[in-house]
Design a protein around this motif. Sequence first.
Motif, PDB file in Angstrom:
ATOM      1  N   ALA A  18       0.830  -1.208   0.000  1.00 30.93           N
ATOM      2  CA  ALA A  18       0.000   0.000   0.000  1.00 30.93           C
ATOM      3  C   ALA A  18       0.863   1.256   0.000  1.00 30.93           C
ATOM      4  CB  ALA A  18      -0.928  -0.009   1.224  1.00 30.93           C
ATOM      5  N   LEU A  19       1.874   1.289   0.867  1.00 37.03           N
ATOM      6  CA  LEU A  19       2.736   2.472   0.946  1.00 37.03           C
ATOM      7  C   LEU A  19       3.504   2.687  -0.353  1.00 37.03           C
ATOM      8  CD1 LEU A  19       3.908   4.745   2.706  1.00 37.03           C
ATOM      9  CD2 LEU A  19       5.676   3.138   3.453  1.00 37.03           C
ATOM     10  N   VAL A  20       4.020   1.599  -0.922  1.00 36.98           N
ATOM     11  CA  VAL A  20       4.834   1.698  -2.139  1.00 36.98           C
ATOM     12  C   VAL A  20       3.991   2.144  -3.333  1.00 36.98           C
ATOM     13  CG1 VAL A  20       6.084   0.320  -3.846  1.00 36.98           C
ATOM     14  CG2 VAL A  20       6.639   0.096  -1.428  1.00 36.98           C
ATOM     15  N   LEU A  21       2.803   1.559  -3.504  1.00 36.99           N
ATOM     16  CA  LEU A  21       2.011   1.820  -4.702  1.00 36.99           C
ATOM     17  C   LEU A  21       1.310   3.171  -4.688  1.00 36.99           C
ATOM     18  CD1 LEU A  21       0.365  -1.647  -5.468  1.00 36.99           C
ATOM     19  CD2 LEU A  21       2.456  -0.668  -6.403  1.00 36.99           C
ATOM     20  N   ILE A  22       0.881   3.641  -3.508  1.00 36.83           N
ATOM     21  CA  ILE A  22       0.092   4.878  -3.484  1.00 36.83           C
ATOM     22  C   ILE A  22       0.925   6.119  -3.206  1.00 36.83           C
ATOM     23  CG2 ILE A  22      -1.942   3.594  -2.750  1.00 36.83           C
ATOM     24  CD1 ILE A  22      -1.626   4.666   0.026  1.00 36.83           C
ATOM     25  N   VAL A  23       2.140   5.944  -2.688  1.00 35.67           N
ATOM     26  CA  VAL A  23       2.968   7.119  -2.367  1.00 35.67           C
ATOM     27  C   VAL A  23       4.354   7.030  -2.998  1.00 35.67           C
ATOM     28  CG1 VAL A  23       4.051   8.461  -0.518  1.00 35.67           C
ATOM     29  CG2 VAL A  23       1.756   7.539  -0.193  1.00 35.67           C
ATOM     30  N   LEU A  55       8.596   8.547  -6.947  1.00 37.97           N
ATOM     31  CA  LEU A  55       9.788   8.195  -7.720  1.00 37.97           C
ATOM     32  C   LEU A  55       9.591   8.490  -9.201  1.00 37.97           C
ATOM     33  CD1 LEU A  55      11.139   4.823  -6.257  1.00 37.97           C
ATOM     34  CD2 LEU A  55      12.212   7.067  -6.170  1.00 37.97           C
ATOM     35  N   TYR A  56       8.418   8.186  -9.718  1.00 40.84           N
ATOM     36  CA  TYR A  56       8.125   8.437 -11.130  1.00 40.84           C
ATOM     37  C   TYR A  56       8.283   9.929 -11.451  1.00 40.84           C
ATOM     38  CZ  TYR A  56       5.558   8.520 -15.561  1.00 40.84           C
ATOM     39  OH  TYR A  56       5.187   8.707 -16.882  1.00 40.84           O
ATOM     40  N   ILE A  57       7.661  10.780 -10.646  1.00 40.73           N
ATOM     41  CA  ILE A  57       7.724  12.221 -10.884  1.00 40.73           C
ATOM     42  C   ILE A  57       9.150  12.732 -10.719  1.00 40.73           C
ATOM     43  CG2 ILE A  57       6.933  14.485 -10.096  1.00 40.73           C
ATOM     44  CD1 ILE A  57       4.324  13.160  -9.268  1.00 40.73           C
ATOM     45  N   PHE A  58       9.843  12.250  -9.697  1.00 37.83           N
ATOM     46  CA  PHE A  58      11.221  12.692  -9.452  1.00 37.83           C
ATOM     47  C   PHE A  58      12.125  12.347 -10.639  1.00 37.83           C
ATOM     48  CE2 PHE A  58      15.526  11.821  -7.857  1.00 37.83           C
ATOM     49  CZ  PHE A  58      15.825  13.052  -7.284  1.00 37.83           C
ATOM     50  N   CYS A  59      12.049  11.094 -11.112  1.00 39.18           N
ATOM     51  CA  CYS A  59      12.873  10.684 -12.262  1.00 39.18           C
ATOM     52  C   CYS A  59      12.511  11.478 -13.513  1.00 39.18           C
ATOM     53  CB  CYS A  59      12.699   9.192 -12.520  1.00 39.18           C
ATOM     54  SG  CYS A  59      13.356   8.132 -11.219  1.00 39.18           S
ATOM     55  N   LEU A  60      11.223  11.741 -13.687  1.00 40.63           N
ATOM     56  CA  LEU A  60      10.778  12.494 -14.854  1.00 40.63           C
ATOM     57  C   LEU A  60      11.328  13.918 -14.830  1.00 40.63           C
ATOM     58  CD1 LEU A  60       9.054  12.234 -17.388  1.00 40.63           C
ATOM     59  CD2 LEU A  60       7.078  12.967 -16.047  1.00 40.63           C
ATOM     60  N   LEU A  95       9.842   0.708 -15.945  1.00 43.05           N
ATOM     61  CA  LEU A  95       9.526  -0.346 -14.976  1.00 43.05           C
ATOM     62  C   LEU A  95       8.442   0.092 -13.997  1.00 43.05           C
ATOM     63  CD1 LEU A  95      13.132  -1.641 -14.114  1.00 43.05           C
ATOM     64  CD2 LEU A  95      11.408  -2.810 -15.494  1.00 43.05           C
ATOM     65  N   LEU A  96       8.442   1.380 -13.643  1.00 42.96           N
ATOM     66  CA  LEU A  96       7.471   1.883 -12.671  1.00 42.96           C
ATOM     67  C   LEU A  96       6.058   2.007 -13.250  1.00 42.96           C
ATOM     68  CD1 LEU A  96       9.403   4.787 -10.870  1.00 42.96           C
ATOM     69  CD2 LEU A  96       8.718   2.597  -9.883  1.00 42.96           C
ATOM     70  N   THR A  97       5.973   2.342 -14.531  1.00 43.40           N
ATOM     71  CA  THR A  97       4.682   2.709 -15.130  1.00 43.40           C
ATOM     72  C   THR A  97       3.566   1.683 -14.905  1.00 43.40           C
ATOM     73  OG1 THR A  97       5.808   4.039 -16.816  1.00 43.40           O
ATOM     74  CG2 THR A  97       3.536   3.404 -17.263  1.00 43.40           C
ATOM     75  N   PRO A  98       3.814   0.362 -15.076  1.00 44.96           N
ATOM     76  CA  PRO A  98       2.696  -0.585 -14.858  1.00 44.96           C
ATOM     77  C   PRO A  98       2.230  -0.659 -13.409  1.00 44.96           C
ATOM     78  CG  PRO A  98       4.492  -1.590 -16.129  1.00 44.96           C
ATOM     79  CD  PRO A  98       5.016  -0.317 -15.574  1.00 44.96           C
ATOM     80  N   TRP A  99       3.021  -0.136 -12.475  1.00 43.74           N
ATOM     81  CA  TRP A  99       2.701  -0.255 -11.056  1.00 43.74           C
ATOM     82  C   TRP A  99       2.168   1.040 -10.462  1.00 43.74           C
ATOM     83  CZ3 TRP A  99       2.638  -5.074  -9.344  1.00 43.74           C
ATOM     84  CH2 TRP A  99       3.404  -6.023 -10.037  1.00 43.74           C
ATOM     85  N   LEU A 100       1.808   1.995 -11.292  1.00 41.63           N
ATOM     86  CA  LEU A 100       1.273   3.262 -10.807  1.00 41.63           C
ATOM     87  C   LEU A 100      -0.229   3.105 -10.593  1.00 41.63           C
ATOM     88  CD1 LEU A 100       3.235   5.652 -13.207  1.00 41.63           C
ATOM     89  CD2 LEU A 100       3.821   5.009 -10.865  1.00 41.63           C
ATOM     90  N   MET A 101      -0.653   3.016  -9.332  1.00 42.38           N
ATOM     91  CA  MET A 101      -2.045   2.681  -9.030  1.00 42.38           C
ATOM     92  C   MET A 101      -2.698   3.694  -8.106  1.00 42.38           C
ATOM     93  SD  MET A 101      -1.850  -1.462  -8.667  1.00 42.38           S
ATOM     94  CE  MET A 101      -1.096  -2.457  -9.956  1.00 42.38           C
TER      95      MET A 101
END
Length: 207
Positions: free
Chosen positions: A100-105, A110-115, A140-146
Motif C-alpha cells: 500500500a505504501l509503495v504503490l500509493i505514495v 519516484l516516477y515524478i522525481f525521475c521524470l 519499470l514503474l509505469t505498470p505499477w502506478l495505481m
Amino acid sequence: MIKTEKLACHECDLLLHIPEHTSACHSLVCPRCQHKISSGHSNALDSVIALSISALIVLGIAISLPFISFSAQGQAHSISLMHTSIELYSQGFTSLAVIALVLIVFFPFLYIFCLLMITLPIKLGLITKAPVTLGKFIGLLTPWLMADVFLIGVLIALIKLIPMADISIGGAFWAYLMFVPLFSYVVSIVDPYRLWNWIDHDSKCAY
C-alpha cells in the motif's frame, strides 16, 4: 519536406516512418495493429514540468495532513496516508502494508522525481549525462502506478461506511483527489516515444 525517423512498433515490430513533430490534434497509430504510439501535444515539455511540480506539492500535502476521520459508538479515529500502512502493519498485514505504501505514495513520487531529472535539464539547457537508466526505471514503474485505483477504492469504501459512522473528510483527501488527475495526465503525456525522444535529446547535449 517533413522530416521523419524510423521506429519499430512496440506491438507488431512494423518499421514506421515517424514525423519529427506531431500536432496537438493528431495521434501516431500503427497502420498494421492500430497500436497507439504517441499523442500530439502543443507544449509537452513545459506541461509535464509544471504538472509534475504541482503534483509533488499536493502529494506532500496529502502525506502530511489527516486523510479521513470517523467516529462510531463513541470512538473517534483519524487516519493519514502514512498511518494506513502503519495500521495494517500493526494488525499483522506486513506485506499489504508495504504494498500500500509503495504503490500509493512511493512509486508515484519516484516516477515524478525521475521524470523531472530528465525534463528539467532540457528546459534549463543544462548539459548532463544521458539519463538512460532513469528512462528504463520509469518504464519499470509505469505498470505499477495505481494511485487512481487506490482513490476509487477509497470512494467505494466511503460509500459503504457513511451509513455506519460519522465521516469527516480531511485535507489530505482533497489533496490526493487533486493529485490523482494531475498525475494521471502527466503519465498520459509521457508515452514511451516522447520520453525516449527527450532522453535522446539529453544524450546529444551531453556529448
